[in-house]
Design a protein around this motif. Sequence first.
Motif, short mmCIF file in Angstrom:
data_model
loop_
_atom_site.label_atom_id
_atom_site.label_comp_id
_atom_site.label_asym_id
_atom_site.label_seq_id
_atom_site.Cartn_x
_atom_site.Cartn_y
_atom_site.Cartn_z
N ASN A 2 -5.70 9.18 5.81
CA ASN A 2 -5.14 9.82 4.77
C ASN A 2 -4.97 8.88 3.65
OD1 ASN A 2 -5.17 12.53 5.74
ND2 ASN A 2 -3.17 12.42 6.46
N TRP A 3 -5.22 9.15 2.39
CA TRP A 3 -4.64 8.34 1.34
C TRP A 3 -3.18 8.11 1.52
CZ3 TRP A 3 -7.49 5.80 -2.39
CH2 TRP A 3 -8.83 6.22 -2.53
N HIS A 4 -3.07 6.81 1.35
CA HIS A 4 -1.36 6.47 1.49
C HIS A 4 -1.41 5.03 0.55
CE1 HIS A 4 -3.72 4.31 4.63
NE2 HIS A 4 -2.31 3.29 4.45
N GLN A 5 0.16 4.62 0.50
CA GLN A 5 0.52 3.53 -0.18
C GLN A 5 1.56 2.75 0.74
OE1 GLN A 5 3.52 3.50 -3.11
NE2 GLN A 5 2.08 2.44 -4.59
N ASP A 6 1.10 1.28 1.17
CA ASP A 6 2.09 0.67 2.24
C ASP A 6 3.36 0.49 1.55
OD1 ASP A 6 -0.05 0.85 3.83
OD2 ASP A 6 -0.64 -1.34 3.40
N ALA A 7 3.91 0.64 0.52
CA ALA A 7 5.08 -0.27 -0.18
C ALA A 7 5.83 0.82 -0.95
CB ALA A 7 4.57 -0.82 -1.45
N VAL A 8 6.18 1.81 -0.20
CA VAL A 8 7.34 2.76 -0.56
C VAL A 8 8.50 2.14 -0.60
CG1 VAL A 8 8.02 3.54 1.98
CG2 VAL A 8 8.35 4.93 0.13
N ILE A 9 9.01 1.06 0.02
CA ILE A 9 10.35 0.39 -0.23
C ILE A 9 10.33 -0.90 -1.35
CG2 ILE A 9 11.41 1.36 1.91
CD1 ILE A 9 10.86 -1.51 2.93
N ASP A 10 9.39 -1.02 -1.95
CA ASP A 10 9.07 -1.99 -2.93
C ASP A 10 8.75 -1.97 -4.34
OD1 ASP A 10 9.13 -3.50 -0.57
OD2 ASP A 10 6.88 -3.47 -0.06
N PRO A 11 9.93 -1.47 -4.96
CA PRO A 11 10.02 -1.26 -6.63
C PRO A 11 10.03 -2.63 -7.26
CG PRO A 11 11.99 -0.47 -5.49
CD PRO A 11 11.20 -1.05 -4.51
N LYS A 12 9.55 -3.74 -6.91
CA LYS A 12 9.76 -4.93 -7.38
C LYS A 12 8.76 -5.29 -8.39
CE LYS A 12 7.83 -6.93 -3.30
NZ LYS A 12 8.11 -7.75 -2.07
N ALA A 13 9.42 -6.16 -9.33
CA ALA A 13 8.40 -6.48 -10.48
C ALA A 13 7.22 -7.51 -10.10
CB ALA A 13 9.10 -7.25 -11.80
N HIS A 14 7.73 -8.26 -8.98
CA HIS A 14 6.54 -9.32 -8.67
C HIS A 14 5.78 -8.52 -7.39
CE1 HIS A 14 9.93 -10.02 -6.40
NE2 HIS A 14 9.18 -10.25 -5.22
N PHE A 15 4.91 -9.09 -6.43
CA PHE A 15 4.07 -8.51 -5.59
C PHE A 15 3.94 -9.25 -4.49
CE2 PHE A 15 1.47 -10.72 -8.36
CZ PHE A 15 0.58 -11.59 -7.53
N ASP A 16 3.92 -8.75 -3.22
CA ASP A 16 3.28 -9.28 -2.22
C ASP A 16 1.91 -8.93 -2.01
OD1 ASP A 16 5.88 -9.62 -1.33
OD2 ASP A 16 5.81 -8.37 0.22
N LEU A 17 0.99 -10.04 -1.48
CA LEU A 17 -0.32 -9.96 -1.18
C LEU A 17 -0.78 -9.53 0.17
CD1 LEU A 17 -3.14 -11.19 -2.17
CD2 LEU A 17 -2.69 -13.15 -0.91
N GLN A 18 -1.97 -8.59 0.16
CA GLN A 18 -2.50 -8.00 1.30
C GLN A 18 -3.88 -8.61 1.27
OE1 GLN A 18 -0.49 -4.46 3.15
NE2 GLN A 18 -0.98 -3.62 1.09
N LEU A 19 -4.18 -9.29 2.27
CA LEU A 19 -5.63 -9.67 2.48
C LEU A 19 -6.25 -8.69 3.47
CD1 LEU A 19 -5.34 -13.71 2.54
CD2 LEU A 19 -6.24 -11.96 0.52
N LEU A 20 -7.52 -8.25 3.29
CA LEU A 20 -8.18 -7.56 4.17
C LEU A 20 -9.54 -8.44 4.39
CD1 LEU A 20 -8.41 -3.95 2.71
CD2 LEU A 20 -6.41 -5.34 3.85
N TYR A 21 -9.80 -8.69 5.79
CA TYR A 21 -10.82 -9.56 6.19
C TYR A 21 -11.97 -8.76 7.01
CZ TYR A 21 -13.30 -12.82 9.17
OH TYR A 21 -14.35 -14.00 9.71
#
Length: 280
Positions: free
Chosen positions: A101-120
């Motif tokens: 299913n379509w989804h977003q990993d970051a439900v608890i992250d309403p921050k202005a900056h961001f984390d990085l996710q890398l897919l290899y």
Amino acid sequence: MSDHRLNSIEMSRFVADGFLSFPALVPEALNHAALAEMRSDALSDLGYRGERFRDRYQDLAMGRVFRHPPVAGIIESLVGSDSIFDLHALHVLPPRCGASNWHQDAVIDPKAHFDLQLLYFPHDTPRETGGTMLLPGSHFRQINVFEVGRYQNFVGQVQTVCPAGTILALHHGIWHCSQANHTDGQRLMFKIRLAATEPQVRLFDTRDLDDPEVADILAREPFWAGTDSRLEIIHRARLWRLLSGNPDFDLGYYLGRLENNPQRELPRVARNWQAHVPNQ
């Protein structure tokens, strides 16, 4: 890693779309070694969340993947040279497997900056193997994980179809899902998430910061947003202010309009006026 950092145009694409794709970035021999580790138990238990990423995957092919200079330059440009490890996940799609299913990993992250996710992607990933589907520009629309799971397709969605050694760099909030694997073989992908330990300001190569293409990319309307596209453009302008270190950057005067406040001096004026009111 300065020779391998992202430039300003690449960073503006990341801000606008929420991802960047780097086809065949990892050398073939290293892909083979990493793929062997992914098929073994070598990556099953490697440290803990919150430790420095530099301490992960020591003496492993996977460590050499992320220390490969072009990959390390991507990481440095987005979360700095001393990032924090958050998680990793080995994604395995079995033969003849359906889509997620379509989804977003970051439900608890309403921050202005961001984390990085890398897919290899360590092996060739043609369309029929079910590479990750992304919705460009969705990373500013916070949802409750699988809230959009009832939908199957979005205008402008992009499926990952790539050669071996491809790296995708994602904003932590982008909407995504796997697609169906229609083949008789497995489809493998390795994912990590990293967080910055320093301000994410001008970590990239800024020599082209004033290139007019930067603003053009940031002002490009996402296909799916319709009349709400200005919301995405406002969020992009705010994030670009953070990344570029330019507090006055704007697109279409949207932030200027929102920040205009003719009442901002009234509290001081009101205090002065009250000070001259005679006692009753």
